[in-house]
Write a protein that holds these residues in place. Structure first.
Motif, PDB file in Angstrom:
ATOM      1  N   UNK A 104       0.836  -1.204   0.000  1.00  0.00           N
ATOM      2  CA  UNK A 104       0.000   0.000   0.000  1.00  0.00           C
ATOM      3  C   UNK A 104       0.870   1.253   0.000  1.00  0.00           C
ATOM      4  N   UNK A 105       2.121   1.090   0.406  1.00  0.00           N
ATOM      5  CA  UNK A 105       3.049   2.222   0.468  1.00  0.00           C
ATOM      6  C   UNK A 105       4.464   1.666   0.393  1.00  0.00           C
ATOM      7  N   UNK A 106       5.414   2.558   0.190  1.00  0.00           N
ATOM      8  CA  UNK A 106       6.807   2.118   0.194  1.00  0.00           C
ATOM      9  C   UNK A 106       7.729   3.278   0.522  1.00  0.00           C
ATOM     10  N   UNK A 107       8.934   2.919   0.901  1.00  0.00           N
ATOM     11  CA  UNK A 107      10.001   3.886   1.129  1.00  0.00           C
ATOM     12  C   UNK A 107      11.125   3.546   0.160  1.00  0.00           C
ATOM     13  N   UNK A 108      11.485   4.509  -0.669  1.00  0.00           N
ATOM     14  CA  UNK A 108      12.576   4.332  -1.611  1.00  0.00           C
ATOM     15  C   UNK A 108      13.900   4.586  -0.908  1.00  0.00           C
ATOM     16  N   UNK A 109      14.956   3.988  -1.419  1.00  0.00           N
ATOM     17  CA  UNK A 109      16.271   4.278  -0.848  1.00  0.00           C
ATOM     18  C   UNK A 109      17.345   3.996  -1.884  1.00  0.00           C
ATOM     19  N   UNK A 110      18.421   4.746  -1.815  1.00  0.00           N
ATOM     20  CA  UNK A 110      19.610   4.423  -2.598  1.00  0.00           C
ATOM     21  C   UNK A 110      20.817   4.986  -1.877  1.00  0.00           C
ATOM     22  N   UNK A 111      21.982   4.499  -2.258  1.00  0.00           N
ATOM     23  CA  UNK A 111      23.213   4.927  -1.596  1.00  0.00           C
ATOM     24  C   UNK A 111      24.035   5.803  -2.527  1.00  0.00           C
ATOM     25  N   UNK A 112      24.906   6.609  -1.918  1.00  0.00           N
ATOM     26  CA  UNK A 112      25.901   7.388  -2.641  1.00  0.00           C
ATOM     27  C   UNK A 112      27.272   6.933  -2.171  1.00  0.00           C
ATOM     28  N   UNK A 113      27.956   6.080  -2.938  1.00  0.00           N
ATOM     29  CA  UNK A 113      29.283   5.608  -2.521  1.00  0.00           C
ATOM     30  C   UNK A 113      30.285   6.734  -2.272  1.00  0.00           C
ATOM     31  N   UNK A 135       8.686   8.219   1.500  1.00  0.00           N
ATOM     32  CA  UNK A 135       9.975   8.905   1.661  1.00  0.00           C
ATOM     33  C   UNK A 135      10.970   8.300   0.674  1.00  0.00           C
ATOM     34  N   UNK A 136      12.054   9.005   0.491  1.00  0.00           N
ATOM     35  CA  UNK A 136      13.210   8.499  -0.256  1.00  0.00           C
ATOM     36  C   UNK A 136      14.428   8.793   0.608  1.00  0.00           C
ATOM     37  N   UNK A 137      15.077   7.745   1.075  1.00  0.00           N
ATOM     38  CA  UNK A 137      16.205   7.879   1.996  1.00  0.00           C
ATOM     39  C   UNK A 137      17.500   7.673   1.217  1.00  0.00           C
ATOM     40  N   UNK A 138      18.433   8.606   1.396  1.00  0.00           N
ATOM     41  CA  UNK A 138      19.723   8.524   0.714  1.00  0.00           C
ATOM     42  C   UNK A 138      20.792   8.177   1.738  1.00  0.00           C
ATOM     43  N   UNK A 139      21.565   7.139   1.445  1.00  0.00           N
ATOM     44  CA  UNK A 139      22.570   6.621   2.364  1.00  0.00           C
ATOM     45  C   UNK A 139      23.966   7.055   1.906  1.00  0.00           C
ATOM     46  N   UNK A 140      24.680   7.715   2.796  1.00  0.00           N
ATOM     47  CA  UNK A 140      26.073   8.080   2.546  1.00  0.00           C
ATOM     48  C   UNK A 140      26.836   7.974   3.843  1.00  0.00           C
ATOM     49  N   UNK A 141      27.811   8.831   4.035  1.00  0.00           N
ATOM     50  CA  UNK A 141      28.484   8.883   5.323  1.00  0.00           C
ATOM     51  C   UNK A 141      27.601   9.629   6.323  1.00  0.00           C
ATOM     52  N   UNK A 142      27.724   9.305   7.582  1.00  0.00           N
ATOM     53  CA  UNK A 142      26.924   9.989   8.589  1.00  0.00           C
ATOM     54  C   UNK A 142      25.475   9.547   8.564  1.00  0.00           C
ATOM     55  N   UNK A 143      24.594  10.436   8.999  1.00  0.00           N
ATOM     56  CA  UNK A 143      23.179  10.101   9.096  1.00  0.00           C
ATOM     57  C   UNK A 143      22.525  10.070   7.717  1.00  0.00           C
ATOM     58  N   UNK A 144      21.658   9.079   7.477  1.00  0.00           N
ATOM     59  CA  UNK A 144      20.918   9.047   6.211  1.00  0.00           C
ATOM     60  C   UNK A 144      20.054  10.292   6.047  1.00  0.00           C
ATOM     61  N   UNK A 145      19.813  10.671   4.813  1.00  0.00           N
ATOM     62  CA  UNK A 145      19.022  11.866   4.526  1.00  0.00           C
ATOM     63  C   UNK A 145      17.615  11.469   4.095  1.00  0.00           C
TER      64      UNK A 145
END
Length: 226
Positions: free
Chosen positions: A167-176, A206-216
């Motif tokens: 019914x819903x989703x959260x997108x995510x991707x990383x930035x190496x 939401x769309x969560x971006x993973x890098x160094x430190x806290x996710x955005x």
């Protein structure tokens, strides 16, 4: 100096028991995990040397098996123990978000997504599929790309959403690269997916971006309006 000759309150294990794990430095935490040093090098010296060699705790935890085993003081037993600990952490985070609606504990969701993506050497894109009460149904990495780009195919996101009856989703991707700042392509792609999924009554929360430190969180920064 042998670490047993140190004052009790300066020894990493005793310090952890007395003050808690949060009071330890990266080197001290690694020393507790290692348990013992090698000839001519106590465990804390070994830990500091390993962190310097790999460039930090994250890099050590993300090291491949060959690089890990090549270092003095490490071996297949410690490699297996470390991988088991990392997997325990991931499963604990997964369990913590299974018990409640994802949006009631967004910090736990982001920690979980970071644990799933932060070790990836190239850019990957995933989805956390949710039911009508925003409880997790499944997590999947859908696309893998290069060091700075992953091609996203909306049709596949729609197909997987229907398969999971989400019914819903959260997108995510990383930035190496380590930066969590979204590119214009990230913003445009997110809005396009949001509009496309709305046609089948699936909300993009939401769309969560993973890098160094806290996710955005893109929704918290206002990049998902529209």
């Amino acid at each position: 100096m042998n670490i047993r000759e140190w004052p009790v309150n300066e020894r990493p294990r005793e310090k952890l028991l007395h003050k808690g794990a949060g009071s330890l430095s990266d080197a001290e935490l690694l020393a507790v995990f290692l348990g013992s040093g090698v000839r001519g090098c106590n465990v804390l010296e070994l830990a500091r040397g390993l962190l310097a060699k790999f460039g930090g705790l994250r890099q050590l935890l993300d090291a491949d098996r060959e690089s890990f085993l090549a270092e003095l003081g490490l071996g297949p037993v410690r490699y297996s123990q470390l991988q088991a600990l990392l997997e325990i952490g991931r499963r604990n985070l997964e369990t913590s978000i299974d018990r409640e609606a994802a949006m009631e504990n967004p910090a736990a969701v982001r920690r979980y997504l970071k644990s799933m993506l932060r070790h990836e050497p190239s850019e990957v894109f995933g989805c956390l599929f949710l039911d009508s009460k925003h409880r997790p149904l499944a997590f999947e990495i859908l696309f893998r790309g290069t060091i700075d780009r992953a091609n996203i195919y909306p049709r596949e996101v729609v197909r997987r959403s229907l398969l999971h009856n989400a019914a819903a989703l959260i997108l995510c991707h990383n930035h190496p690269s380590g930066s969590c700042e979204p590119s214009q392509d990230d913003v445009h792609m997110t809005l396009s997916l949001k509009r496309g999924l709305a046609l089948i009554d699936v909300r993009v929360l939401d769309h969560v971006i993973i890098g160094d430190g806290e996710p955005l969180s893109m929704v918290e920064h206002g990049w998902m309006a529209g």
